[in-house]
Write an enzyme that holds these catalytic residues in place. Structure first.
Site, short mmCIF file in Angstrom:
data_model
loop_
_atom_site.label_atom_id
_atom_site.label_comp_id
_atom_site.label_asym_id
_atom_site.label_seq_id
_atom_site.Cartn_x
_atom_site.Cartn_y
_atom_site.Cartn_z
N TRP A 52 0.86 -1.18 0.00
CA TRP A 52 0.00 0.00 0.00
C TRP A 52 0.90 1.23 0.00
O TRP A 52 1.87 1.30 0.75
CB TRP A 52 -0.92 0.07 1.22
CG TRP A 52 -1.62 1.39 1.27
CD1 TRP A 52 -2.64 1.80 0.47
CD2 TRP A 52 -1.29 2.52 2.09
NE1 TRP A 52 -2.97 3.11 0.75
CE2 TRP A 52 -2.15 3.57 1.73
CE3 TRP A 52 -0.33 2.75 3.09
CZ2 TRP A 52 -2.10 4.84 2.34
CZ3 TRP A 52 -0.27 4.00 3.69
CH2 TRP A 52 -1.16 5.03 3.32
N GLU A 107 -3.13 -2.87 -2.45
CA GLU A 107 -4.27 -2.27 -1.74
C GLU A 107 -4.63 -0.90 -2.29
O GLU A 107 -3.79 0.01 -2.32
CB GLU A 107 -3.93 -2.16 -0.24
CG GLU A 107 -5.05 -1.53 0.59
CD GLU A 107 -4.69 -1.45 2.07
OE1 GLU A 107 -3.55 -1.79 2.45
OE2 GLU A 107 -5.56 -1.02 2.85
N LYS A 143 -7.12 2.70 -2.51
CA LYS A 143 -7.70 3.65 -1.58
C LYS A 143 -8.34 4.80 -2.35
O LYS A 143 -7.91 5.14 -3.44
CB LYS A 143 -6.60 4.17 -0.65
CG LYS A 143 -7.10 5.00 0.50
CD LYS A 143 -6.02 5.20 1.55
CE LYS A 143 -6.58 6.01 2.71
NZ LYS A 143 -5.66 6.08 3.83
N ASP A 147 -9.85 -2.85 1.56
CA ASP A 147 -9.92 -2.30 2.91
C ASP A 147 -11.31 -1.66 3.06
O ASP A 147 -11.72 -0.84 2.23
CB ASP A 147 -8.81 -1.26 3.10
CG ASP A 147 -8.76 -0.68 4.51
OD1 ASP A 147 -9.81 -0.23 5.00
OD2 ASP A 147 -7.67 -0.65 5.10
N HIS A 167 -11.79 2.17 2.60
CA HIS A 167 -11.16 2.83 1.46
C HIS A 167 -12.09 3.16 0.30
O HIS A 167 -11.65 3.29 -0.83
CB HIS A 167 -9.99 1.99 0.95
CG HIS A 167 -8.82 2.05 1.87
ND1 HIS A 167 -7.57 1.59 1.53
CD2 HIS A 167 -8.70 2.53 3.13
CE1 HIS A 167 -6.73 1.76 2.54
NE2 HIS A 167 -7.39 2.34 3.52
N HIS A 184 -8.77 -6.08 4.47
CA HIS A 184 -8.43 -5.28 5.63
C HIS A 184 -9.77 -4.90 6.26
O HIS A 184 -10.42 -3.95 5.82
CB HIS A 184 -7.65 -4.03 5.25
CG HIS A 184 -6.18 -4.26 5.16
ND1 HIS A 184 -5.27 -3.25 4.99
CD2 HIS A 184 -5.46 -5.40 5.26
CE1 HIS A 184 -4.05 -3.76 4.98
NE2 HIS A 184 -4.14 -5.07 5.12
N ASP A 192 -11.99 7.46 6.45
CA ASP A 192 -11.20 6.24 6.67
C ASP A 192 -10.50 6.35 8.02
O ASP A 192 -9.29 6.44 8.12
CB ASP A 192 -10.17 6.10 5.54
CG ASP A 192 -9.25 4.91 5.74
OD1 ASP A 192 -9.70 3.90 6.31
OD2 ASP A 192 -8.08 5.01 5.34
N ASP A 205 -10.30 4.29 10.55
CA ASP A 205 -9.70 3.08 11.14
C ASP A 205 -10.12 2.84 12.58
O ASP A 205 -9.29 2.60 13.45
CB ASP A 205 -8.17 3.13 10.99
CG ASP A 205 -7.73 3.06 9.54
OD1 ASP A 205 -7.78 1.97 8.97
OD2 ASP A 205 -7.36 4.12 8.98
N ASP A 213 -7.44 -4.01 10.07
CA ASP A 213 -6.68 -2.76 9.93
C ASP A 213 -7.41 -1.63 10.65
O ASP A 213 -8.31 -1.01 10.10
CB ASP A 213 -6.50 -2.43 8.44
CG ASP A 213 -5.56 -1.25 8.24
OD1 ASP A 213 -4.99 -0.77 9.24
OD2 ASP A 213 -5.40 -0.80 7.09
C1 RNT Z 1 -3.82 2.86 4.77
C2 RNT Z 1 -3.98 1.41 4.50
C3 RNT Z 1 -2.87 0.53 5.03
C4 RNT Z 1 -2.40 0.96 6.41
C5 RNT Z 1 -1.40 0.04 7.01
C6 RNT Z 1 -0.75 0.62 8.22
O1 RNT Z 1 -4.92 3.59 4.42
O2 RNT Z 1 -5.21 0.98 5.00
O3 RNT Z 1 -3.28 -0.78 5.01
O4 RNT Z 1 -3.47 1.11 7.29
O5 RNT Z 1 -0.48 -0.33 6.07
ZN ZN Z 2 -5.56 -1.14 4.95
#
Ligand code: RNT
Ligand code: ZN
Length: 420
Positions: free
Chosen positions: A186, A227, A229, A260, A263, A287, A295, A297, A327
């Site tokens: 990523w 990955e 986003k 993810d 994302h 993720h 986003d 998290d 994640d």
């Molecule tokens: C970031 C991505 C990625 C990170 C990690 C720490 O938007 O989701 O996966 O969260 O690599």
């Molecule tokens: Zn991620």
């Protein structure tokens, strides 16, 4: 011992059996599915390269709850605690900046496979598989906001090198542990404001990735994932590695694709994407996260979205081709509890999906009986899955229900509070 848990389970078992669902079989299946815990919840994505270097790359951990892990040993200790509260045998997802340097000051491209030997030994002892990630952020060479897609060839080469080494580290880990390491790339690259040239960075990114993946690695040791986003903090207008970009890349190169949950547009869910993506890529990496307005998290909770993701994996029979990772990074609550709560929820949602009468539901649908499909789906929401979940926790020798918080509080007092 806990007689009432078994009694409740027996009653639940009967209720599910009446729907044609075998709860014992569901629990057996559940025990074979690992979730990859992300190491970075343990220290707010800081790692062990330079503790004074802040987090960059358009991601952010907010809060300053005391007791975060400062060394690999502390992180392993915290992880051991979390795993002891989560039913089943699970994996660990490492970032490149989390190796054991044994006091040496290492820069990003100094990390080598042997720096991960302590993690490997620990994983062998505890039966964890390990996954891996190059760390393409929190470094002066990423300060421009660009890495693999930079206009500057020197910057691109630096990160290509880092991603190449990361794949080698992944392959070393996978070979040592006898289970493939999923190495996920990523990158944060993007612009805060409207770009005048979206095209050039995407062309560069394809070239850089092709260089990163040029050396074939044994898929029994390493599996490559990419990955996508939609946007990050400071890259609101344009992210080079968008969903379309990586969907095309993973499809044409046959790498794994990482979805993810945070994302995409806030109203978009990844559950609906799984059965499309699986037509084109060999395997999927998830993720599992929870975006709140952005986003952000947040710790994974038992939301409709989480349940929908797990339902898709079960209903589509995709579990065999899916690697489930987490994640999230919340620094405002006890970090060991964050892992525990989020992972227990992921496992619990998976159990709920495994407790569905999938075949029956799909038959109703195929026969055009949408009324019964709706009625049954709604009745399933009231089924006693909690009793099956409690039984699973008891079987797997982890605390049943909220009791895990007693252990978290003791650990907090005895271990976390001692960290300055
Ligand atoms: C970031 C991505 C990625 C990170 C990690 C720490 O938007 O989701 O996966 O969260 O690599
Ligand atoms: Zn991620």
């Amino acid at each position: 011992m806990s007689n009432s848990i078994e009694q409740a389970y027996t009653l639940a078992q009967e209720r599910y059996a009446a729907l044609g669902v075998d709860t014992d079989a569901a629990l057996e299946k559940l025990a074979t599915i690992p979730i990859s815990l992300h190491c970075w919840q343990g220290d707010d994505v800081i790692g062990f390269e330079d503790p004074d270097r802040g987090l960059s790359g358009g991601i952010m951990a907010t809060g300053n709850y005391p007791g975060k892990a400062r060394t690999p040993d502390e992180l392993r200790q915290d992880l051991d605690m979390a795993y002891s509260l989560i039913p089943g045998t699970h994996r660990l997802n490492l970032h490149a900046i989390y190796g054991d340097s044994d006091g040496a000051k290492l820069d990003r491209n100094d990390w080598q496979p042997h720096h991960f030997d302590k993690w490997i030994a620990w994983a062998k002892e505890n039966n964890h598989g390990i996954d891996f990630n190059p760390t393409c952020f929190s470094h002066p060479m990423a300060d421009s906001g660009f890495t693999l897609a930079s206009l500057d060839q020197g910057v691109r080469d630096f990160w290509i090198e880092h991603c190449r080494i990361s794949r080698e580290i992944g392959a070393h880990i996978g070979e040592q542990l006898g289970t493939p390491c999923v190495t996920n790339v990523w990158i944060p690259d993007g612009y805060k404001d409207t770009p005048a040239n979206r095209r050039v960075h995407r062309e560069l990114l394809v070239q850089s990735l092709d260089e990163v993946f040029a050396a074939p690695l044994d898929p029994r040791h390493n599996l490559d994932a990419v990955e996508a986003k939609l946007f990050g903090i400071g890259s609101e207008s344009y992210v080079v590695g968008s969903h379309e970009f990586y969907m095309g890349y993973a499809t044409s190169r046959q790498t794994l694709l990482c979805l993810d949950a945070g994302h995409f547009h806030p109203t978009e869910t990844i559950a609906d994407k799984i059965s499309s993506v699986m037509l084109y890529v060999p395997e999927l990496l998830l993720h599992v996260s929870r975006g709140v307005r952005w986003d952000s998290d947040h710790v994974v909770t038992l939301t409709d979205e989480l349940q929908a993701i797990m339902q898709e994996l079960v209903r589509g029979n995709f579990l065999v081709r899916t690697h489930i990772g987490l994640d999230f990074f919340d620094a405002s609550i006890n970090r060991v509890a964050a892992w525990t709560i989020g992972t227990r929820n992921a496992v619990r949602a998976l159990l709920m999906a495994l407790l569905e009468p999938t075949e029956h539901l799909q038959k109703l649908e195929a026969s055009g009986d949408f009324t019964s499909r709706l009625a049954l789906l709604e009745e399933l929401k009231g089924m006693p899955f909690g009793a099956v979940w409690d039984q699973y926790c008891q079987q797997q020798n982890v605390p049943v229900g909220y009791a895990f918080m007693d252990e978290i509080r003791t650990y907090e007092k005895q271990i976390l509070a001692q960290r300055g």
